[in-house]
Design an enzyme around this catalytic site. Structure first.
Site, mmCIF file in Angstrom:
data_model
loop_
_atom_site.group_PDB
_atom_site.id
_atom_site.type_symbol
_atom_site.label_atom_id
_atom_site.label_comp_id
_atom_site.label_asym_id
_atom_site.label_seq_id
_atom_site.Cartn_x
_atom_site.Cartn_y
_atom_site.Cartn_z
ATOM 1 N N HIS A 145 -1.783 -10.042 -38.894
ATOM 2 C CA HIS A 145 -1.182 -11.333 -39.250
ATOM 3 C C HIS A 145 -2.124 -12.450 -38.844
ATOM 4 O O HIS A 145 -2.753 -12.368 -37.795
ATOM 5 C CB HIS A 145 0.176 -11.509 -38.541
ATOM 6 N N ASP A 160 6.363 -7.611 -43.159
ATOM 7 C CA ASP A 160 6.345 -7.107 -44.531
ATOM 8 C C ASP A 160 6.329 -5.588 -44.591
ATOM 9 O O ASP A 160 6.810 -5.001 -45.558
ATOM 10 C CB ASP A 160 5.122 -7.645 -45.280
ATOM 11 N N HIS A 180 0.816 -14.302 -49.589
ATOM 12 C CA HIS A 180 1.970 -14.927 -48.920
ATOM 13 C C HIS A 180 3.163 -13.986 -49.065
ATOM 14 O O HIS A 180 3.208 -12.939 -48.435
ATOM 15 C CB HIS A 180 2.179 -16.314 -49.557
HETATM 16 N N1 ACO Z 1 -6.439 -3.144 -42.133
HETATM 17 C C1 ACO Z 1 -7.651 -2.881 -41.592
HETATM 18 N N2 ACO Z 1 -8.382 -3.754 -40.862
HETATM 19 C C2 ACO Z 1 -7.858 -4.975 -40.701
HETATM 20 C C3 ACO Z 1 -6.607 -5.333 -41.238
HETATM 21 C C4 ACO Z 1 -5.879 -4.369 -41.971
HETATM 22 N N3 ACO Z 1 -4.671 -4.646 -42.499
HETATM 23 N N4 ACO Z 1 -6.309 -6.619 -40.929
HETATM 24 C C5 ACO Z 1 -7.360 -7.055 -40.222
HETATM 25 N N5 ACO Z 1 -8.290 -6.069 -40.074
HETATM 26 C C6 ACO Z 1 -9.530 -6.128 -39.261
HETATM 27 C C7 ACO Z 1 -10.595 -6.969 -39.942
HETATM 28 O O1 ACO Z 1 -11.426 -6.166 -40.750
HETATM 29 C C8 ACO Z 1 -11.332 -7.529 -38.742
HETATM 30 O O2 ACO Z 1 -12.128 -6.515 -38.213
HETATM 31 P P1 ACO Z 1 -13.529 -6.903 -37.459
HETATM 32 O O3 ACO Z 1 -13.144 -7.774 -36.295
HETATM 33 O O4 ACO Z 1 -14.116 -5.591 -37.073
HETATM 34 O O5 ACO Z 1 -14.345 -7.640 -38.486
HETATM 35 C C9 ACO Z 1 -10.212 -7.793 -37.733
HETATM 36 O O6 ACO Z 1 -9.188 -6.822 -38.069
HETATM 37 C C10 ACO Z 1 -9.623 -9.188 -37.788
HETATM 38 O O7 ACO Z 1 -9.230 -9.439 -39.126
HETATM 39 P P2 ACO Z 1 -9.201 -10.856 -39.830
HETATM 40 O O8 ACO Z 1 -9.486 -10.680 -41.263
HETATM 41 O O9 ACO Z 1 -10.037 -11.831 -39.063
HETATM 42 O O10 ACO Z 1 -7.713 -11.281 -39.611
HETATM 43 P P3 ACO Z 1 -7.013 -12.453 -40.369
HETATM 44 O O11 ACO Z 1 -6.183 -13.132 -39.372
HETATM 45 O O12 ACO Z 1 -7.990 -13.273 -41.137
HETATM 46 O O13 ACO Z 1 -6.122 -11.695 -41.466
HETATM 47 C C11 ACO Z 1 -4.295 -10.747 -42.560
HETATM 48 C C12 ACO Z 1 -4.790 -11.536 -41.342
HETATM 49 C C13 ACO Z 1 -4.723 -11.439 -43.868
HETATM 50 C C14 ACO Z 1 -2.772 -10.698 -42.550
HETATM 51 C C15 ACO Z 1 -4.892 -9.330 -42.499
HETATM 52 O O14 ACO Z 1 -4.532 -8.713 -41.294
HETATM 53 C C16 ACO Z 1 -4.511 -8.480 -43.683
HETATM 54 O O15 ACO Z 1 -5.174 -8.530 -44.711
HETATM 55 N N6 ACO Z 1 -3.404 -7.670 -43.568
HETATM 56 C C17 ACO Z 1 -2.946 -6.867 -44.659
HETATM 57 C C18 ACO Z 1 -2.119 -7.690 -45.621
HETATM 58 C C19 ACO Z 1 -0.743 -8.027 -45.063
HETATM 59 O O16 ACO Z 1 -0.024 -7.190 -44.551
HETATM 60 N N7 ACO Z 1 -0.368 -9.312 -45.216
HETATM 61 C C20 ACO Z 1 0.929 -9.799 -44.757
HETATM 62 C C21 ACO Z 1 0.808 -10.753 -43.621
HETATM 63 S S1 ACO Z 1 2.387 -11.126 -42.977
HETATM 64 C C22 ACO Z 1 3.043 -12.341 -43.927
HETATM 65 O O17 ACO Z 1 2.356 -12.993 -44.660
HETATM 66 C C23 ACO Z 1 4.551 -12.650 -43.855
#
Ligand code: ACO
Length: 429
Positions: free
Chosen positions: A306, A364, A265
């Site tokens: 996100h 972020d 978060h």
């Molecule tokens: N780096 C590399 N690959 C990624 C990333 C990333 N940061 N985020 C998502 N992906 C890929 C996943 O591996 C997946 O690939 P696939 O379709 O080949 O399997 C695809 O993108 C979709 O990803 P999901 O995990 O389904 O996306 P989800 O919506 O569940 O996750 C999240 C969102 C948790 C924010 C994710 O993008 C992440 O971990 N980001 C990095 C952490 C971050 O910056 N968090 C802050 C969010 S903003 C906030 O909270 C205010």
């Protein structure tokens, strides 16, 4: 409410009709609240398909990249409003007129100081206590200082508590920072604006005033606006759940701060800086991009992607502008860490893997860079998020209290042992 109904049929029994509710915007919602009395619960871990409340405050369309507060687009608020005006909007439902704006600013300034005993309270923490740990404790403890505003059924009490929280949270946050650094606490200076005052309390010392650069104060103000509210996220839902038991607002906000602390978060901006330091040099970017794409590698590019926004996060667009301005004003464009961040952003924005998955830099990514550029230690990043989010939490809490509500009490799908008889200890295997 619409005339449309959803029908649920279980094992051919007579169908259960469920009303479909319609909001001003967004998805229609199937009202399943009658299902409990009909012998069924629904199952939705993580609440990804559950609307836990009705709210007039914030609207998000993640597919289109839209964020509205009380109907106003976040881009307009970030460009034309200021943080305290946005606080008034969130709390009261409309923008203040000139007189209301001045009165609100004066009221908040009136409450910026904290009781002297709070200083002793903070001084009691270990010198290296994490500022978020201090925040959870001290904000919860505010309910022991402000007994005169704890009647949640009294509108005046709720208003004073909201004003006290918005006014005192920056003072407490800055005191936590000073404690962590072993410096004397700085009293608020009410001749300054909200964000200027925060910078003054963070970076000033009794021996030397902090010279506030207008562009820096503006960036901090924007950062607070961009974090002010974000609908029913984990910390806001925590505040509502705690509040639904009738707990006082200070303890509810302390619960929200605890929920915000987690890396999934509010902790993500800190993770961005940790990642940039780990990458270390522009020459290593390609290696880390490859790691992020590798399904067998747990590494993810922090600050990208996100859960809700599958389009550019509108807050990130504004934050990016602020980020560039701050780096320029502070003469940090050529600092190796920030050059690395800019290069990473460029490569990821052009890379097919990130483009096709709509993995844009999120709020972020840029807030982490801005806070680092301002000289704010990473431990304070989530605290600053909490300062900005306090108004959202208290507005959502107030909205709940002033509407019909019941204690939040989710049910469960029990998967434990079936009934069994107690076995005396000497008979157990
Ligand atoms: N780096 C590399 N690959 C990624 C990333 C990333 N940061 N985020 C998502 N992906 C890929 C996943 O591996 C997946 O690939 P696939 O379709 O080949 O399997 C695809 O993108 C979709 O990803 P999901 O995990 O389904 O996306 P989800 O919506 O569940 O996750 C999240 C969102 C948790 C924010 C994710 O993008 C992440 O971990 N980001 C990095 C952490 C971050 O910056 N968090 C802050 C969010 S903003 C906030 O909270 C205010």
């Amino acid at each position: 409410m619409t005339n449309r109904k959803a029908t649920l049929t279980v094992d051919g029994e007579s169908p259960i009709e469920l009303p479909i509710l319609k909001g001003t915007r967004g998805q229609d919602v199937i009202d399943i609240s009658s299902l409990g009395s009909q012998g069924y619960f629904t199952y939705d871990p993580g609440f990804s398909a559950t609307a836990a409340c009705q709210s007039d405050i914030t609207y998000i369309d993640g597919a289109k990249g839209v964020l509205l507060h009380r109907g106003y687009p976040i881009e307009q608020l970030a460009e034309k409003s200021d943080y305290l005006e946005t606080c008034y909007l969130l709390l009261e439902g409309q923008l203040p007129n000139a007189q209301q704006k001045t009165e609100f600013e004066t009221t908040i300034k009136y409450h910026t100081m904290v009781n002297r005993s709070i200083e002793q309270f903070i001084s009691g923490f270990r010198h290296d206590a994490h500022p978020m740990a201090m925040m959870c404790g001290v904000v919860g403890a505010m309910s022991s200082f402000y007994h005169d505003s704890l009647d949640i059924t009294n509108q005046q009490h709720r208003t004073i508590s909201a004003h006290r929280l918005i006014a005192k949270i920056p003072t407490i946050a800055a005191m936590c920072h000073k404690h962590f650094n072993g410096q004397p606490y700085m009293y608020p200076d009410n001749s300054l604006s909200y964000s200027e005052n925060f910078l003054h309390m963070m970076f000033g010392t009794p021996c030397e005033r902090y010279k506030i650069k207008p562009a820096v104060a503006k960036a901090v103000d924007r950062l607070f606006i961009l974090h002010a509210d974000h609908e029913q996220n984990a910390s806001t839902s925590t505040v509502r759940l705690a509040g639904s038991s009738g707990a006082n607002p200070f303890s509810c906000i302390a619960a929200g701060i605890a929920a915000l602390w987690g890396p999934a978060h509010g902790g993500a901006n800190e993770a961005v800086l940790v990642m940039l330091n780990e990458i270390g040099h522009e020459d290593n970017i390609a290696e880390y991009i490859a790691k992020a794409k590798d399904k067998n590698d747990p590494f993810r590019l922090m600050g990208f992607g996100h859960r809700v926004y599958k389009n550019y996060d509108p807050r990130a667009t504004v934050m990016r502008e602020s980020c560039n301005e701050v780096l320029e004003v502070l003469g940090l464009e050529n600092d190796p860490l920030f050059r690395l961040a800019k290069k990473l952003e460029k490569i990821a924005l052009e890379d097919e893997y990130f483009v096709s998955r709509k993995l844009y830099p999120n709020v972020d990514f840029y807030s982490g860079i801005i806070l680092k550029a301002l000289g704010i230690p990473v431990e304070m990043f989530t605290v600053i998020f909490a300062v900005g989010r306090t108004v959202g939490w208290i507005s959502q809490w107030n909205e709940m209290i002033t509407n019909p509500y019941r204690i939040g009490r989710p049910r469960q799908l029990y998967t434990g042992a079936d009934t069994r008889d107690y076995v005396p200890v000497d008979k157990r295997q």
